[in-house]
Design an enzyme around this catalytic site. Structure first.
Site, mmCIF file in Angstrom:
data_model
loop_
_atom_site.group_PDB
_atom_site.id
_atom_site.type_symbol
_atom_site.label_atom_id
_atom_site.label_comp_id
_atom_site.label_asym_id
_atom_site.label_seq_id
_atom_site.Cartn_x
_atom_site.Cartn_y
_atom_site.Cartn_z
ATOM 1 N N CYS A 266 48.749 -9.793 -0.136
ATOM 2 C CA CYS A 266 47.853 -8.802 -0.758
ATOM 3 C C CYS A 266 47.255 -7.793 0.202
ATOM 4 O O CYS A 266 47.422 -6.587 0.016
ATOM 5 C CB CYS A 266 46.720 -9.526 -1.480
ATOM 6 S SG CYS A 266 47.295 -10.409 -2.918
HETATM 7 C C1 UDX Z 1 43.422 -12.318 -0.708
HETATM 8 C C2 UDX Z 1 42.061 -12.138 -1.402
HETATM 9 O O1 UDX Z 1 41.102 -12.977 -0.775
HETATM 10 C C3 UDX Z 1 42.182 -12.412 -2.896
HETATM 11 O O2 UDX Z 1 40.952 -12.173 -3.533
HETATM 12 C C4 UDX Z 1 43.251 -11.467 -3.440
HETATM 13 O O3 UDX Z 1 43.393 -11.552 -4.817
HETATM 14 C C5 UDX Z 1 44.572 -11.714 -2.743
HETATM 15 O O4 UDX Z 1 44.393 -11.510 -1.337
HETATM 16 P P1 UDX Z 1 44.847 -14.350 0.188
HETATM 17 O O5 UDX Z 1 45.858 -13.331 0.631
HETATM 18 O O6 UDX Z 1 45.314 -15.556 -0.508
HETATM 19 O O7 UDX Z 1 43.764 -13.681 -0.778
HETATM 20 O O8 UDX Z 1 44.120 -14.858 1.512
HETATM 21 P P2 UDX Z 1 42.697 -14.809 2.202
HETATM 22 O O9 UDX Z 1 42.143 -16.177 2.231
HETATM 23 O O10 UDX Z 1 41.856 -13.761 1.634
HETATM 24 O O11 UDX Z 1 43.129 -14.430 3.701
HETATM 25 C C6 UDX Z 1 43.924 -13.295 3.997
HETATM 26 C C7 UDX Z 1 44.220 -13.180 5.462
HETATM 27 O O12 UDX Z 1 43.060 -12.815 6.183
HETATM 28 C C8 UDX Z 1 44.720 -14.459 6.149
HETATM 29 O O13 UDX Z 1 45.766 -14.130 7.031
HETATM 30 C C9 UDX Z 1 43.525 -14.970 6.895
HETATM 31 O O14 UDX Z 1 43.867 -15.739 8.023
HETATM 32 C C10 UDX Z 1 42.859 -13.672 7.290
HETATM 33 N N1 UDX Z 1 41.423 -13.794 7.512
HETATM 34 C C11 UDX Z 1 40.597 -14.145 6.485
HETATM 35 C C12 UDX Z 1 40.894 -13.536 8.775
HETATM 36 O O15 UDX Z 1 41.638 -13.206 9.719
HETATM 37 N N2 UDX Z 1 39.542 -13.634 8.959
HETATM 38 C C13 UDX Z 1 38.698 -13.963 7.944
HETATM 39 O O16 UDX Z 1 37.482 -14.006 8.205
HETATM 40 C C14 UDX Z 1 39.225 -14.242 6.686
#
Ligand code: UDX
Length: 426
Positions: A266
């Site tokens: 996403c």
């Molecule tokens: C995301 C959104 O959170 C969700 O609401 C949307 O509908 C789809 O995209 P998702 O892709 O499943 O969900 O993962 P998420 O848990 O949000 O993490 C995304 C990425 O960001 C991961 O690679 C994670 O490691 C990274 N991340 C997340 C960070 O690097 N730091 C953070 O503080 C949080």
């Protein structure tokens, strides 16, 4: 209610199972017969906590079924969710080919259906798509009129992979963008059991809410990574800084974990699609472009740290622990691990990898260019240098790494930088 959901990917299947779980009659539709068979046999085609149990239970109650026959599915239901993929074009803009095909199919079926039908877009689509593309195609192919013969709405999903079922059942909010009151009322009724916080708005606004949420979260991560990169130069642990910053309720401590960058299906795709849409409208979104640039450069920091300790990487043995874009999933889409492996191969390093879930997906890309360990212990034993790229709990035991150089891209270990440990932003 009688609901059909077109597309049985992450969003489609989780919503389908969820709507069945709260007592609706749901038909899943997909073009892949293998997926349909799996769903009908209570097997989830994706790895998602809690999904398979809900699927099995709903099958037992007769609340869910799956088919490749879109015509019968639409004829026998009153509401249809469109949950097909919206991939990126080469230039980052959104590719609407699946949305267009499904809209045409729906229109052709509605042409011969007498009763009112509500169409809801669940897929993430750039503002304007539901009205201008979906609504228009359905009107053209069916000869019917939105708001009178059929309802039109857009209701974005905010599901995190790995926690999708939980997010579905306990949402912070449900956003409903509707063309008309009747469409909005039906969707409010459907979502009432899930939350008291239903936000109703126009369709374009609902589409924009989804992009804004993801763009904000992605920017928040790139922001914390930028601060982390400065902290690194200053000899400060960015996590200590964030503890002090995130306590401010206006900022909040969430999504401020610095590391080797965001991946997944996403954030990268949606931010790029919003950038492309914005540019198309004649506005250059500098901040969003920077969020992508920071994220693109972040994995390179892992390579720089390896070089700092090892010099040239040619023939150096390096193990990567964690390949999935985050813990709790086998998904490697846009995972930082992919660019890091590519760069290490280019630099001539000898790479061994291990991930409890995502190993096979990485193998499909890199084949025999790297080695695949069967267990973390074997992976660690293979090299003197270990890069931590996904914070799986099983990697958190510090005693695993005795005598090794660790380069941590996710604050997997709670250590300060020292001779045998280097954090990317701490
Ligand atoms: C995301 C959104 O959170 C969700 O609401 C949307 O509908 C789809 O995209 P998702 O892709 O499943 O969900 O993962 P998420 O848990 O949000 O993490 C995304 C990425 O960001 C991961 O690679 C994670 O490691 C990274 N991340 C997340 C960070 O690097 N730091 C953070 O503080 C949080």
């Amino acid at each position: 209610m009688k609901i059909s959901v077109i597309g049985s990917g992450y969003a489609g299947l989780v919503n389908a199972a969820g709507f069945a779980h709260i007592g609706n009659q749901v038909t899943c539709v997909d073009i892949d017969p293998k997926k349909i068979d799996q769903i009908n046999n209570g097997i989830s085609p994706i790895f998602e906590e809690g999904l398979e149990d809900i699927l099995k239970d709903s099958l037992k109650k007769g609340n869910i079924k799956a088919t490749t026959d879109i015509k019968t599915a639409i004829e026998q239901t009153d509401l249809t969710f469109i949950a097909v993929g919206t991939p990126s074009n080469e230039d980052g803009s959104i590719n609407l080919k699946f949305i267009k095909t499904v809209s045409k199919d729906i229109g052709n079926i509605l042409k011969n259906k007498d009763s009112y039908h509500l169409i809801i877009v669940k897929s993430t689509v750039v503002p304007g798509t539901t009205e201008d593309t979906v609504g228009t195609i359905i009107e053209q192919t069916s000869g019917k009129k939105r708001g009178r013969d059929f309802g039109l709405a857009m209701s974005p999903e905010f599901l995190r992979e790995g926690k999708a079922m939980e997010d579905y059942l306990k949402p912070d909010r449900v956003v409903i963008g509707a063309h008309d009151k009747k469409s909005a009322d039906i969707l409010c009724e459907l979502n009432k059991p899930l939350t008291g916080n239903i936000i109703t708005t126009g369709i374009k606004t609902a589409e924009m809410i989804k992009y804004t949420s993801n763009a904000f979260l992605a920017t928040k991560i790139s922001f914390t990574n930028e601060i982390g990169n400065i902290c690194k130069k200053l000899g400060i642990d960015v996590y200590d800084v964030i503890k002090g910053v995130g306590a401010d309720f206006r900022i909040s401590p969430y999504f401020l974990n610095a590391g080797c960058g965001f991946g997944g299906s996403c954030f990268p795709k949606d931010v790029k699609a919003l950038i492309a849409k914005s540019r198309q409208l004649g506005y250059t979104p500098t901040l969003l472009e920077s969020a992508i640039t920071v994220n693109k450069n972040q994995p390179k920091k892992m390579i720089d740290l390896a070089k700092k300790h090892l010099g040239e990487l040619k023939d150096k043995k390096i193990t990567l622990l964690g390949l999935a874009f985050k813990p709790g999933t086998d998904d490697i889409r846009e995972a930082p691990a992919i660019t890091i492996i590519e760069d290490l191969i280019k630099a001539g390093a000898i790479v061994t990898v291990y991930d409890p879930e995502a190993q096979d997906n990485i193998k499909a890309i890199f084949k025999d260019k790297i080695s695949y360990a069967q267990a973390k212990e074997e992976a660690i034993a293979s090299s003197g240098t270990i890069m931590l790229l996904t914070e799986w709990d099983e990697f958190r035991d510090e005693t695993l790494y005795e005598g090794k150089l660790i380069i941590d891209g996710r604050k997997t270990l709670n250590k300060k930088t020292q001779a045998d440990y280097e954090g990317i932003c701490w």
